[in-house]
Structure formats: C-alpha cells, structure tokens
Scaffold this motif. Structure first.
Motif, PDB file in Angstrom:
ATOM      1  N   GLN A  84     -34.528  88.352 -33.689  1.00  0.00           N
ATOM      2  CA  GLN A  84     -34.307  87.788 -32.360  1.00  0.00           C
ATOM      3  C   GLN A  84     -33.274  88.568 -31.545  1.00  0.00           C
ATOM      4  N   VAL A  85     -32.494  89.430 -32.191  1.00  0.00           N
ATOM      5  CA  VAL A  85     -31.415  90.103 -31.462  1.00  0.00           C
ATOM      6  C   VAL A  85     -31.778  91.523 -31.053  1.00  0.00           C
ATOM      7  N   GLU A  86     -32.947  91.986 -31.429  1.00  0.00           N
ATOM      8  CA  GLU A  86     -33.361  93.343 -31.058  1.00  0.00           C
ATOM      9  C   GLU A  86     -33.249  93.538 -29.540  1.00  0.00           C
ATOM     10  N   GLY A  87     -32.479  94.542 -29.145  1.00  0.00           N
ATOM     11  CA  GLY A  87     -32.342  94.882 -27.726  1.00  0.00           C
ATOM     12  C   GLY A  87     -31.464  93.938 -26.921  1.00  0.00           C
ATOM     13  N   ARG A  88     -30.845  92.972 -27.571  1.00  0.00           N
ATOM     14  CA  ARG A  88     -30.062  91.988 -26.835  1.00  0.00           C
ATOM     15  C   ARG A  88     -28.582  92.384 -26.815  1.00  0.00           C
ATOM     16  N   GLU A  89     -27.835  91.667 -25.958  1.00  0.00           N
ATOM     17  CA  GLU A  89     -26.397  91.901 -25.867  1.00  0.00           C
ATOM     18  C   GLU A  89     -25.659  90.722 -26.495  1.00  0.00           C
ATOM     19  N   ILE A  90     -24.945  91.002 -27.565  1.00  0.00           N
ATOM     20  CA  ILE A  90     -24.173  89.983 -28.262  1.00  0.00           C
ATOM     21  C   ILE A  90     -22.696  90.147 -27.898  1.00  0.00           C
ATOM     22  N   THR A  91     -22.050  89.032 -27.628  1.00  0.00           N
ATOM     23  CA  THR A  91     -20.601  89.043 -27.410  1.00  0.00           C
ATOM     24  C   THR A  91     -19.955  88.118 -28.430  1.00  0.00           C
ATOM     25  N   THR A  92     -18.987  88.651 -29.156  1.00  0.00           N
ATOM     26  CA  THR A  92     -18.246  87.857 -30.144  1.00  0.00           C
ATOM     27  C   THR A  92     -16.809  87.676 -29.661  1.00  0.00           C
ATOM     28  N   ILE A  93     -16.056  86.928 -30.420  1.00  0.00           N
ATOM     29  CA  ILE A  93     -14.658  86.701 -30.040  1.00  0.00           C
ATOM     30  C   ILE A  93     -13.888  88.022 -29.968  1.00  0.00           C
ATOM     31  N   GLU A  94     -14.310  89.020 -30.741  1.00  0.00           N
ATOM     32  CA  GLU A  94     -13.619  90.317 -30.694  1.00  0.00           C
ATOM     33  C   GLU A  94     -13.818  90.997 -29.340  1.00  0.00           C
ATOM     34  N   GLY A  95     -14.827  90.556 -28.591  1.00  0.00           N
ATOM     35  CA  GLY A  95     -15.080  91.125 -27.262  1.00  0.00           C
ATOM     36  C   GLY A  95     -14.414  90.343 -26.150  1.00  0.00           C
ATOM     37  N   VAL A  96     -13.582  89.382 -26.525  1.00  0.00           N
ATOM     38  CA  VAL A  96     -12.916  88.505 -25.548  1.00  0.00           C
ATOM     39  C   VAL A  96     -11.420  88.784 -25.586  1.00  0.00           C
ATOM     40  N   GLY A  97     -10.889  89.352 -24.534  1.00  0.00           N
ATOM     41  CA  GLY A  97      -9.459  89.634 -24.481  1.00  0.00           C
ATOM     42  C   GLY A  97      -9.044  90.695 -25.495  1.00  0.00           C
ATOM     43  N   THR A  98      -7.760  91.036 -25.469  1.00  0.00           N
ATOM     44  CA  THR A  98      -7.190  91.985 -26.423  1.00  0.00           C
ATOM     45  C   THR A  98      -5.861  91.420 -26.899  1.00  0.00           C
ATOM     46  N   LEU A  99      -5.291  92.024 -27.930  1.00  0.00           N
ATOM     47  CA  LEU A  99      -3.988  91.561 -28.397  1.00  0.00           C
ATOM     48  C   LEU A  99      -2.939  91.708 -27.303  1.00  0.00           C
ATOM     49  N   ASP A 100      -3.066  92.763 -26.503  1.00  0.00           N
ATOM     50  CA  ASP A 100      -2.104  92.985 -25.420  1.00  0.00           C
ATOM     51  C   ASP A 100      -2.367  92.086 -24.229  1.00  0.00           C
ATOM     52  N   LYS A 101      -3.624  91.767 -24.009  1.00  0.00           N
ATOM     53  CA  LYS A 101      -3.966  90.949 -22.836  1.00  0.00           C
ATOM     54  C   LYS A 101      -5.022  89.930 -23.247  1.00  0.00           C
ATOM     55  N   LEU A 102      -4.554  88.735 -23.543  1.00  0.00           N
ATOM     56  CA  LEU A 102      -5.470  87.685 -23.955  1.00  0.00           C
ATOM     57  C   LEU A 102      -6.353  87.267 -22.788  1.00  0.00           C
ATOM     58  N   ASP A 103      -7.544  86.805 -23.115  1.00  0.00           N
ATOM     59  CA  ASP A 103      -8.401  86.170 -22.130  1.00  0.00           C
ATOM     60  C   ASP A 103      -7.707  84.870 -21.677  1.00  0.00           C
ATOM     61  N   PRO A 104      -7.922  84.454 -20.419  1.00  0.00           N
ATOM     62  CA  PRO A 104      -7.283  83.213 -19.949  1.00  0.00           C
ATOM     63  C   PRO A 104      -7.594  82.005 -20.835  1.00  0.00           C
ATOM     64  N   VAL A 105      -8.775  81.941 -21.415  1.00  0.00           N
ATOM     65  CA  VAL A 105      -9.094  80.812 -22.288  1.00  0.00           C
ATOM     66  C   VAL A 105      -8.274  80.908 -23.579  1.00  0.00           C
ATOM     67  N   GLN A 106      -8.148  82.094 -24.124  1.00  0.00           N
ATOM     68  CA  GLN A 106      -7.305  82.272 -25.314  1.00  0.00           C
ATOM     69  C   GLN A 106      -5.852  81.897 -24.996  1.00  0.00           C
ATOM     70  N   GLU A 107      -5.377  82.345 -23.840  1.00  0.00           N
ATOM     71  CA  GLU A 107      -3.999  82.053 -23.438  1.00  0.00           C
ATOM     72  C   GLU A 107      -3.791  80.539 -23.310  1.00  0.00           C
ATOM     73  N   ALA A 108      -4.786  79.855 -22.750  1.00  0.00           N
ATOM     74  CA  ALA A 108      -4.680  78.405 -22.581  1.00  0.00           C
ATOM     75  C   ALA A 108      -4.624  77.703 -23.942  1.00  0.00           C
ATOM     76  N   PHE A 109      -5.441  78.134 -24.894  1.00  0.00           N
ATOM     77  CA  PHE A 109      -5.393  77.544 -26.239  1.00  0.00           C
ATOM     78  C   PHE A 109      -4.018  77.768 -26.862  1.00  0.00           C
ATOM     79  N   LEU A 110      -3.468  78.947 -26.644  1.00  0.00           N
ATOM     80  CA  LEU A 110      -2.149  79.267 -27.188  1.00  0.00           C
ATOM     81  C   LEU A 110      -1.077  78.380 -26.550  1.00  0.00           C
ATOM     82  N   GLN A 111      -1.099  78.281 -25.236  1.00  0.00           N
ATOM     83  CA  GLN A 111      -0.061  77.529 -24.527  1.00  0.00           C
ATOM     84  C   GLN A 111      -0.154  76.034 -24.789  1.00  0.00           C
ATOM     85  N   GLU A 112      -1.362  75.524 -24.961  1.00  0.00           N
ATOM     86  CA  GLU A 112      -1.553  74.082 -25.093  1.00  0.00           C
ATOM     87  C   GLU A 112      -1.700  73.613 -26.543  1.00  0.00           C
TER      88      GLU A 112
END
Ligand code: FES
Ligand code: FES
Length: 172
Positions: A84-112
């Motif tokens: 089912q994934v042939e030719g598709r675009e997969i995004t995992t948590i590793e593709g969301v934000g970086t250690l230096d710059k968290l994604d806003p959702v990651q930052e919100a989980f951290l702050q809250e």
C-alpha cells in the motif's frame, strides 16, 4: 513535502519468498526497501529504516501508538501493508521538528506536560498535527473525536488536552 530522490537506501534483493523492492518516500527521502507485500509499514519503519520513534503496541489499530501520515493523512502503520505504500509519501515523528527547533505541537506537549512515559506521544503528536491541519480551531468534541484512536495509559489526558489548547491558541 518535497521528495529528495538523491538519498536512497538500497538493500540486497531479499531471500524471503514473495519479497520485492518497494519505493516510497519517508520524511522527504526516497527509500527502497525489500519486503513482502504483506509486511506491515510499522515493521519497515522500525526494523528496516530504524525509525523507532513510531511505536507499536496493540498491533490491531486500537491504540494509535503507530500513527504516521501517508500522503498527509493520519494512518495506523500497524494496519498498513507494504504494497500500500509504493510511491507514497510517509511522514513519521522523525520528520516533525528537530532537536534544535521543535514543532509547535511538540513544544506544546513539552510545555503543558502532555506526556509521562512518552510511549503514546509520537502517535499523539501526529494525530494532533493532523487535527489542527484540518481544524485550526477545533471544538472540544472535535478534539475528543480526533484523539479517540490514540490511547494514553499515563496522563489521564489532561495535559494532552492542555497541549492541544495551547497549539490552537498559538495558531490563532
Ligand atoms: S500499534 Fe497500531 S494502532 Fe496500536
Ligand atoms: S504518556 Fe505513557 S502512554 Fe501516554
């Protein structure tokens, strides 16, 4: 998401009957992986690509620990098969934000304090990102519905809901 077809992981042709080479994008990188058509995506991500941020728990589509995006849509990678994934675009948590710059959702989980053990957190973050992408100002019912497929054994959900509220406030 732009796909970098220059970055390719190629394994030797498989020795497993029925195995074939699949090509798909993961976090903007084009990958080639040998797998049988019925190998689960979560297995490919964790065992072939070492993207262990995506967790596995129930393996039957109930807990959301394995949540990733396929072509921008939230899916359970434990229920998604290799063919089912042939030719598709997969995004995992590793593709969301970086250690230096968290994604806003990651930052919100951290702050809250939206996590304790953290096992559900990658899937929760993928689910919350999918929610606010579609509904930047969701109602409480929409938040409940969006997160209904993601279970947390630790937090009691209070911190998770505070994190969603913070993201929504930051987006408005
Ligand atoms: S491991 Fe996929 S939904 Fe639980
Ligand atoms: S933080 Fe432990 S399962 Fe959610």
């Amino acid at each position: 998401m732009a796909v970098n077809k220059q970055s390719v992981t190629v394994q030797e042709p498989g020795s497993v009957p029925g195995e074939r080479t699949l090509s798909f994008s993961v976090n903007g990188r084009w990958q080639k992986v040998n797998a049988t058509p019925t190998t689960r995506l979560v297995t490919i991500l964790r065992e072939e690509l070492q993207l262990t941020g995506t967790k596995i728990s129930c393996e039957i589509g109930r807990c959301g620990a394995c949540s990733v995006w396929m072509d921008g849509e939230l899916i359970n990678s434990c229920l998604t098969l290799a063919y089912q994934v042939e030719g598709r675009e997969i995004t995992t948590i590793e593709g969301v934000g970086t250690l230096d710059k968290l994604d806003p959702v990651q930052e919100a989980f951290l702050q809250e304090g939206g996590f304790q053990c953290g096992y559900c957190t990658p899937g929760m973050i993928m689910a919350v990102k999918a929610l606010v992408k579609e509904r930047p100002d969701p109602s409480e019912e929409e938040v409940e519905e969006a997160l209904a497929g993601n279970l947390c054994r630790c937090t009691g959900y209070t911190g998770i809901h505070r994190a969603v509220q913070r993201v929504v406030k930051d987006l408005s």
